[in-house]
Design an enzyme around this catalytic site. Structure first.
Site: not given
Length: 143
Positions: A103, A36, A34, A59
């Site tokens: 996130c 992250d 993914c 990110c």
């Protein structure tokens, strides 16, 4: 995709970055597929999170949510930290683009994973207290 000033600030100047050598709770969530991965370190004394650090591979939004989450739980009791939601993290950052909401979910899960580890190290089953926390690699952030 527009980010708030707070997101940009926490991305450019993240708080509480790094490892915590004397952590008594460490949790990792995410999935490299993914993109992250968050690792959260907590130091708990007398049921209060005295210190918290994070290492995030991902990110700008992942870094910003990790940073904000650490700020929101530092100095709180373990129970208060467990009540932190991804929505509260997003609100503290003045919002996230819809494509980056995962996130904030990761940040919430990283805290729960660290608290689960803290309880396990004390010989306490964390599941009744924390709930089921996805293991790193299950990619619950996108589930």
């Amino acid at each position: 995709m527009a980010y708030s000033e707070k997101v940009m600030d926490h991305f450019a100047n993240p708080r509480n970055v790094g490892e915590l050598p004397d952590a008594n709770g460490v949790g990792e969530v995410g999935n490299s597929k993914c993109g992250d991965i968050m690792r959260m370190y907590i130091k708990v004394e007398d049921n209060v999170i005295q210190d918290v650090r994070f290492k995030t591979f991902g990110c700008g939004a992942a870094i910003a949510t990790s940073s904000m989450a650490t700020e929101l739980i530092k100095g709180k009791t373990v129970e208060e930290a467990l009540k932190l939601t991804n929505k509260a993290v997003m609100e503290a950052l003045d919002g996230l683009p819809p494509v980056k909401v995962h996130c904030s979910v990761l940040a919430e899960q990283a805290i729960k994973a660290a608290v689960s580890d803290y309880y396990r190290r004390r010989g306490v089953d964390p599941t009744p207290i924390v709930g089921q926390v996805p293991e790193c690699g299950e990619c619950a952030c996108h589930g």
